[in-house]
Design a protein around this motif. Structure first.
Motif, PDB file in Angstrom:
ATOM      1  N   GLN A  35       0.853  -1.195   0.000  1.00  0.00           N
ATOM      2  CA  GLN A  35       0.000   0.000   0.000  1.00  0.00           C
ATOM      3  C   GLN A  35       0.892   1.249   0.000  1.00  0.00           C
ATOM      4  O   GLN A  35       2.064   1.176   0.392  1.00  0.00           O
TER       5      GLN A  35
ATOM      6  N   CYS B 124      -0.229   3.329   5.204  1.00  0.00           N
ATOM      7  CA  CYS B 124      -0.885   2.197   5.867  1.00  0.00           C
ATOM      8  C   CYS B 124      -1.970   2.734   6.789  1.00  0.00           C
ATOM      9  O   CYS B 124      -1.817   3.800   7.379  1.00  0.00           O
TER      10      CYS B 124
ATOM     11  N   LEU C  79      -3.038   5.984   5.381  1.00  0.00           N
ATOM     12  CA  LEU C  79      -3.194   5.243   4.117  1.00  0.00           C
ATOM     13  C   LEU C  79      -3.517   6.210   2.992  1.00  0.00           C
ATOM     14  O   LEU C  79      -4.468   6.988   3.085  1.00  0.00           O
TER      15      LEU C  79
ATOM     16  N   GLY D  73       2.584  -0.933   4.306  1.00  0.00           N
ATOM     17  CA  GLY D  73       1.208  -1.369   4.127  1.00  0.00           C
ATOM     18  C   GLY D  73       0.856  -2.646   4.861  1.00  0.00           C
ATOM     19  O   GLY D  73       1.719  -3.372   5.342  1.00  0.00           O
TER      20      GLY D  73
END
Ligand code: SAH
Length: 345
Positions: free
Chosen positions: A108, A111, A125, A164
């Motif tokens: 990702q 996160c 994120l 991630g």
């Protein structure tokens, strides 16, 4: 915009080839060319001209671009900063062992887990990575090795321990694993792939059916609910007890075990009582414990315990006869060690 070739697993590609009435051998030729040989040019070998034209017109072959590369002087670890199409950035680390490498992939941008000890968490994120962005980290790192350390382009292990929470991006991670595993391509053995999770239950529940055989690592970090809540906030939603029970449901091969990762933080979770409780909850499981001395990063509030404290902790676990390894820190001179990845700038 054209779809990325690197978002397709082998059966997706076979379907596309079939639907367009191309010679069915094109799928294996293309997978071999792009994943085994890792070529940059378009594939012209053993493939009909109409397939070449179709593939070129249909798919995008671009990959994340290498922005910067940091090479550790201590241990030859390599940290890549990649730029994605939308200008977001992610990091990937090559960890050497005997002229071979493990690759630590990100799943990702940032996160959502917000763990209190992790640098990536401070970013929040931004978005999930696509399969092609995950697979692309591998291909680009491989090509970099071929150019800069010729003869050493052997990446034999894949760990999802970069930025991630991989199980929070299950579909893309799963498809990336299918591509890595495909015998038409990189043909990585299933036991050479490890996915590390903070304990994201929805993903754990899908594990047995959808990614059987892949190794699982759980970031455990404290056997006590309160302390674990403080370290890993999703523990409040998915408590350790439930997570461990879900993991127990995952069938393992004969020699397979679950890795339980435990960050050692000075004066927080490093006492003999912590070790005893950890040993108690893991007794009877096919467990392997990885002790990770805390790696600091700019602004971090925790510290790493002294070596003798770390060894005492391990000695307690040894009495439970659970195999335990103190993970040596690699790449920390270039902020490439566990929890030091942050690609905000
Ligand atoms: N989200 C996944 C994978 C990313 S972290 C997970 O939580 O497992 C990969 C490993 O690095 C995890 O075990 C994580 O807990 C550990 N880690 C994170 N920050 C760290 C730090 N500052 N020092 C040492 N290990 C850290």
């Amino acid at each position: 915009m054209k779809p990325s070739f690197y978002d397709l697993n082998y059966s997706d590609l076979e379907i596309v080839i079939q639907q367009n009435n191309l010679n069915h051998s094109a799928a294996s030729v293309l997978f071999n060319w792009h994943y085994k040989k890792k070529q940059t040019a378009q594939c012209l070998d053993n493939i009909a001209q109409c397939s070449v034209v179709f593939v070129q017109n249909t798919f995008d072959f671009s990959l994340p671009e290498i922005d910067t590369v940091h090479e550790s002087k201590n241990d030859r670890a390599v940290k890549f900063l990649f730029t994605l199409k939308d200008q977001h950035k992610v990091e990937t680390v090559l960890i050497p062992f005997h002229n071979k490498y493990s690759i630590c992939l990100s799943s990702q941008v940032g996160c959502a887990m917000n763990c209190s000890f992790c640098f990536t968490g401070t970013q929040g994120l931004k978005r999930h990575l696509t399969t092609s962005e995950i697979v692309g980290q591998f291909i680009q790192a491989w090509r970099w090795l071929a150019n800069h350390r010729p003869g050493e382009q052997r990446i034999l292990n894949i760990v999802f321990m970069g930025q991630g929470e991989p199980l929070h991006n299950f579909d893309a991670v799963k498809k990336a694993c299918e591509i890595f595993l495909s015998q038409h391509g990189t043909s990585i053995g299933v036991q050479k792939i490890t996915i590390s999770t903070a304990g994201y239950m929805p993903g754990l529940k899908r594990w047995s059916e959808e990614i059987p055989g892949v190794n699982l690592a759980l970031s455990l970090h404290s056997p006590f609910e309160e302390k674990r809540n403080e370290l890993i906030p999703i523990n409040k939603k998915y408590p350790l007890e439930d997570v461990l029970a879900a993991i127990d449901q995952i069938p393992l091969n004969k020699k397979q075990f679950i890795t339980y990762e435990y960050i050692l933080i000075k004066d927080f979770n490093d006492t003999p009582e912590d070790a005893k409780q950890l040993g108690t909850i893991l007794t009877g499981k096919s467990a392997y414990i990885n002790l990770i001395p805390f790696n600091s990063f700019p602004g971090s509030k925790y510290q790493r315990p002294d070596l003798d404290k770390i060894e005492q902790f391990k000695a307690v676990l040894d009495t439970f006869k659970i195999p335990t390894l103190i993970r040596s820190t690699k790449g920390d001179d270039v902020l490439a060690a566990c929890g030091q990845l942050n690609s905000k700038n």
